[in-house]
Design a protein around this motif. Structure first.
Motif, PDB file in Angstrom:
ATOM      1  N   ILE A 174       0.835  -1.200   0.000  1.00  0.00           N
ATOM      2  CA  ILE A 174       0.000   0.000   0.000  1.00  0.00           C
ATOM      3  C   ILE A 174       0.871   1.252   0.000  1.00  0.00           C
ATOM      4  CG2 ILE A 174      -1.896  -1.159   1.190  1.00  0.00           C
ATOM      5  CD1 ILE A 174      -0.175   1.341   3.257  1.00  0.00           C
ATOM      6  N   GLN A 234      -1.850  -0.755  -3.910  1.00  0.00           N
ATOM      7  CA  GLN A 234      -3.133  -0.210  -3.502  1.00  0.00           C
ATOM      8  C   GLN A 234      -2.929   1.105  -2.771  1.00  0.00           C
ATOM      9  OE1 GLN A 234      -6.040  -2.785  -1.716  1.00  0.00           O
ATOM     10  NE2 GLN A 234      -5.099  -4.627  -2.556  1.00  0.00           N
ATOM     11  N   ARG A 235      -3.867   2.030  -3.026  1.00  0.00           N
ATOM     12  CA  ARG A 235      -3.790   3.330  -2.369  1.00  0.00           C
ATOM     13  C   ARG A 235      -4.692   3.347  -1.146  1.00  0.00           C
ATOM     14  NH1 ARG A 235      -7.062   7.740  -2.642  1.00  0.00           N
ATOM     15  NH2 ARG A 235      -6.134   9.576  -1.684  1.00  0.00           N
ATOM     16  N   LEU A 236      -4.094   3.678  -0.011  1.00  0.00           N
ATOM     17  CA  LEU A 236      -4.863   3.683   1.225  1.00  0.00           C
ATOM     18  C   LEU A 236      -5.481   5.058   1.457  1.00  0.00           C
ATOM     19  CD1 LEU A 236      -5.038   1.174   3.102  1.00  0.00           C
ATOM     20  CD2 LEU A 236      -3.878   2.563   4.801  1.00  0.00           C
ATOM     21  N   HIS A 264     -10.793   3.316   1.685  1.00  0.00           N
ATOM     22  CA  HIS A 264     -10.311   1.992   1.291  1.00  0.00           C
ATOM     23  C   HIS A 264     -11.076   0.922   2.068  1.00  0.00           C
ATOM     24  CE1 HIS A 264      -7.621  -1.499   0.939  1.00  0.00           C
ATOM     25  NE2 HIS A 264      -7.157  -0.917  -0.155  1.00  0.00           N
TER      26      HIS A 264
END
Length: 977
Positions: A768, A782-784, A788
């Motif tokens: 992340i 993945q972008r937190l 999310h």
């Protein structure tokens, strides 16, 4: 002897989820407990039994096994068993032996759990309070629902998503030009409506070729998991129930659903909050009747509150087709095609009036065209200000307000959004490169025979089974159709375009190119030929492949690794719809499509917002061939390679038949190109002056988009998120590893709680980042954000469950003597309201913290939560339970006092929320009521929905109550200890 007596009630300290237990029997060594609700029995050592006696006091409410409830006001003991005395809800005085308490009585509430000795870790309590505070703050934030997706902050996309998702009944046509992000706009709208609980079920219908792309995009960009439904899945799911009811978000192929009446009936019976239809221009409708696809969508749209139609070419088949799309959005507003034609003709005057605003007050004559359009006192007052004021701020304010009024009141701008590249920055230049090649003898023979024999063309169409003009435009297909069993040569062995392609590859090492051919057979054979001639394995992408095969081909093309990736991807025409290949900037058109809209769709696969390089369009054509004639019509007649203009369908409708006749007639072609150019220029000016100009003005709002982007950036850089996430990781048992460059690898820890999104015990985790830019650059990360799924699960798990709602801690402080008791209570508002009202924007769960010492003095304002928490130390659970038992009566009194203190603050919270709600919805209703007097696109249903929402929210907020959410007992100890 043991203190355990049969019939006494206990709970398990280590397995509180077992519920309320009853002592069955006890001897000198062991005690046996029945947990009837869980159908479990446990036997413990008498000396170390992890059990806590359940004993209720005055004011507690308990449930009997017969279903009635008693409010306790006294107790007595008979043979070691407690008998509770009190009143039922009917006011009847009754007694309830503890053995007759309901086995199913739950101890989730903070008060019950505390008084029965169930305490959690202090860090859980801290996380609970922080979770409530953050949920309250984020729920009110204007960027909620738009900040989480993995997207660039493109102004027109943000404005459209915000505008549409704020409506009560969002029914719109998203018609941005190719490459401007209609799919992103639809995803943003859906994401926000799901997050605010105004939508829970949505059906997404897309062309078969785009189903997997939508599936991946919704997951990768918006973290939305959808159910991909086809016939195989439907058969597997429909043994007992409607397959469309097996998922909240369902994605299905249009071709599959439109061809299956039974599945259509099931889809219509499934009840959707929102319907999304991509490539909506394919839906056939005329005043005389409609096709199966249109009829299906019409039925589904009639039963759904929300409807999003997506098309880059809203007028691909003329104004009638465009009217058909609007009719799906609002059949009452758009019921007469003739009236709609008249309405369209009047948009030129409105566009001119808006442009006239820019010349005021310097050009007083410009106001003449405005007076007939501004027919109310407020508008005319603004016009007077614009004509007479000398204050620059007043002038600009009046100009902006008048422009917005004109855009709101006139045209289809309320139900249709269309942005063009002329008003959106970030698009590359297009560069056309034409290579003229000699026509090979095998192809030339057919053309010469047609020129010599007028009847041969008809014979050729019959013999090959190929339609006109394809039989002329795609000579390799015609050649293969005419081949006899004695012919051995494949067309790619002599076609100069293949050798040209080989030379192009040599001249552009390590550069990627997308090749598009009209036919799947051409694409397959070209790939095979290149492998034979060059040894290069080139992936193919065509309609005959499965979705998984297409995705593998696209992935091989996208792979940046020199060994694993391919420099080419060969597509049939299907490659022109939906797919995004903007990581490359070379487009090779092995041939040209017969329709200008298909040409634009081809270019649009590379020419998209965010493309970093000029689009290099390479077209190899045969000298003096029908393909070269088509190229001239596109290039010289309508400037089709320069930029999208949306006029291709109108030009094809006007000149398509003439074009077909001119493919083999150079004189006719010259006349056609000249006529097309004249018509094109006139049509473009007409569009720019009329409705399209209105739509472009109304589909963007730079000031509002800028404010939305600022709000998103504020959430992006929220320093509270990393701090909260770090605390939550420890509580939920998730391990981390720093990877550098602000990357963090998450993986399941040995004690991770079950059900954490994306994390399964025994399996790998994921990487992340908190950076939007990093996530956009790398699909594998993945972008937190606060939106999310993992963060939302953490918040929900803490707030909606019992985690951390009790705790006990020790406080060492030199100025406070030991042995003192304090209680920190967190109260929380509860407001029952229908799910779709989005109550939380006005009154999310709001906390009231009350800190009392043992004398009942309120210390809330003197000692902050954070200041107190950092000075507390943990205590073993066994010791905590003993302390609670010793202070039962005192704790009950403190809980009652805290509740009275908290109740005094509730009226202020309620009145503030009501005032905010009444102001916002009142202003919105007044604006739309005024707008409805001028623009019939504002439906009565929308006004009624706002009135109903306002009244329902008013009642709901007024019914707000407080409940004790969490309590922490604090015992002071001497600083020397």
């Amino acid at each position: 002897m043991s203190d355990f007596i049969s019939g006494q009630r206990y709970i398990s300290d280590g397995e509180a989820e077992l519920g309320l237990g009853t002592i069955l029997n006890c001897d000198l060594r062991s005690v046996t407990v029945l947990f009837a609700a869980s159908e479990e029995t446990r036997t413990y050592s008498v000396r170390q039994a992890p059990l806590t006696r359940v004993a209720f006091g005055s004011g507690d409410r308990i449930e009997s096994s017969e279903g009635w409830t008693l409010t306790v006001d006294d107790t007595k003991e008979i043979n070691g068993l407690i008998v509770y005395i009190g009143e039922t809800v009917d006011g009847e005085r009754r007694e309830l032996p503890e053995s007759a308490i309901s086995d199913h009585m739950q101890f989730h509430q903070a008060r019950d759990r505390l008084l029965t000795g169930q305490v959690d870790r202090n860090d859980w309590f801290n996380l609970r309070y922080r979770s409530l505070q953050h949920r309250n703050r984020i729920a009110r934030h204007p960027a909620l629902g738009l900040a989480g997706p993995r997207i660039g902050l493109v102004p027109h996309q943000l404005y459209i998503a915000d505008e549409v998702s704020n409506r009560r009944l969002p029914r719109v046509l998203l018609a941005d030009e190719v490459g401007l992000g209609k799919t992103i706009e639809a995803g943003l709208i859906l994401h926000r409506l799901l997050l605010t609980k105004r939508v829970s079920r949505a059906l997404i219908l897309v062309p078969d070729s785009l189903t997997h792309q939508w599936l991946v995009e919704l997951l990768r960009r918006f973290s939305l998991e959808v159910t991909l439904l086809d016939e195989q899945q439907s058969l597997a799911r429909s043994t007992e129930r409607n397959p469309f009811e097996t998922g909240q978000l369902v994605l299905a192929s249009q071709q599959w659903l439109f061809a299956n009446p039974h599945r259509q009936e099931q889809a219509q019976a499934a009840q959707w909050d929102m319907l999304i239809v991509d490539e909506a221009h394919h839906l056939d409708w005329t005043p005389e009747g409609s096709g199966p696809g249109y009829s299906c969508v019409e039925q589904l749209a009639g039963n759904a509150n929300g409807l999003l139609l997506l098309t880059a070419t809203p007028e691909q088949m003329g104004i009638e087709s465009h009217f058909a799309r609007l009719r799906l959005l609002d059949s009452e507003r758009y019921h007469d095609l003739a009236l709609f034609r008249e309405e369209e003709a009047g948009y030129v005057d409105v566009a001119r009036a808006i442009e006239a605003l820019e010349r005021l007050p310097d050009d007083k004559h410009a106001a003449q065209g405005l007076t007939t359009l501004l027919d109310d006192s407020d508008s005319r007052a603004l016009l007077t200000t614009l004509l007479e004021s000398v204050d620059e701020d007043e002038l600009e304010h009046a100009r902006v307000q008048l422009r917005r009024q004109l855009l709101d009141r006139h045209g289809t701008g309320r139900v249709m959004f269309r942005n063009s590249r002329r008003h959106v920055a970030g698009f590359p230049e297009r560069q056309l490169h034409v290579s003229t090649l000699e026509l090979p003898a095998a192809y030339r023979r057919v053309l010469r025979k047609i020129e010599r024999d007028e009847d041969y063309l008809d014979e050729l169409l019959i013999e090959t089974g190929i339609d006109y003009p394809d039989v002329l435009l795609y000579p390799e297909i015609t050649f293969e159709a005419l081949k006899t069993e004695h012919d051995s040569d494949a067309w790619w062995r002599f076609d100069p375009r293949v050798e040209w392609l080989r030379q192009w590859l040599k001249g552009h090492p390590a550069e990627k190119a997308l090749i598009i051919c009209h036919a799947a057979d051409t694409a397959r054979e070209l790939s095979a030929g290149l492998q034979v001639l060059t040894g290069l394995h080139t992936p193919v992408f065509h309609e005959g492949m499965t979705l998984i095969e297409r995705d593998r081909a696209a992935a091989a093309f996208a792979d940046s690794d020199a060994e694993d990736g391919s420099p080419l991807l060969i597509c049939s025409e299907i490659g022109s719809e939906g797919r995004n290949f903007q990581f490359c900037h070379h487009l090779i058109m092995f041939d040209l499509p017969a329709h200008p809209d298909q040409l634009e769709q081809r270019i649009g696969r590379l020419d998209r917002i965010g493309q970093q390089f000029p689009i290099e369009i390479h077209v190899p054509v045969f000298d003096q061939s029908p393909g070269e004639a088509l190229l001239r019509w596109y290039r010289d007649g309508m400037a089709a390679f320069e930029a999208p203009h949306g006029l291709g369908s109108a030009l094809f409708d006007e000149f398509g038949d003439t074009l077909a006749d001119a493919l083999l007639d150079s004189d006719a072609l010259n006349n056609l190109v000249a006529d097309t150019r004249t018509f094109f220029v006139a049509k473009r000016e007409e569009r720019e002056a009329g409705r399209n100009r209105l739509l472009e003005l109304g589909s963007s709002h730079p000031e509002r988009a800028s404010a939305i982007a600022d709000g998103i950036r504020e959430l992006d850089s929220d320093p509270a998120l990393p701090k909260y996430f770090d605390q939550a990781l420890d509580v939920f048992g998730i391990d981390t590893r720093e990877l550098g460059d602000d990357l963090l690898y998450l993986h399941p820890g040995a004690h991770m709680l079950d059900g954490m999104p994306g994390l399964v015990k025994g399996e790998e985790g994921f990487t992340i980042t908190f950076s939007r830019e990093t996530a956009l650059a790398r699909d594998d990360i993945q972008r937190l954000s606060w939106e999310h799924p993992l963060v939302r699960e953490m918040l929900d798990r803490v707030i909606d469950g019992a985690m951390g709602n009790t705790a006990l801690a020790l406080l060492k402080h030199p100025s406070i003597p030991g042995g003192r008791l304090m209680a920190e209570m967190i109260f929380r508002t509860q407001t029952p309201a229908p799910r779709g009202l989005h109550l939380e924007r006005f009154l999310p769960p709001t906390t009231i913290r009350v800190l009392l010492d043992e004398s009942g003095q309120d210390l809330s304002d003197k000692v902050s939560f954070g200041g107190l928490a950092k000075n507390l130390t943990n205590v073993k659970k066994a010791v905590a339970r003993d302390l609670i038992k010793q202070r039962h009566n005192q704790l009950r009194q403190l809980l009652d006092n805290a509740e009275r203190n908290a109740e005094q603050q509730l009226p202020g919270i309620v009145s503030t929320a009501q005032a905010a709600m009444r102001t916002q919805l009142g202003d919105e209703l007044a604006r739309l009521e005024a707008l409805a007097r001028h623009n019939p696109a504002v439906r009565d249903e929308e006004l009624d929905a706002i009135r109903h929402e306002r009244d329902t929210l008013d009642d709901a907020i007024a019914s707000t109550r407080l409940r004790l959410d969490a309590v922490r007992v604090i015992v002071t100890v001497d600083a020397e200890q």
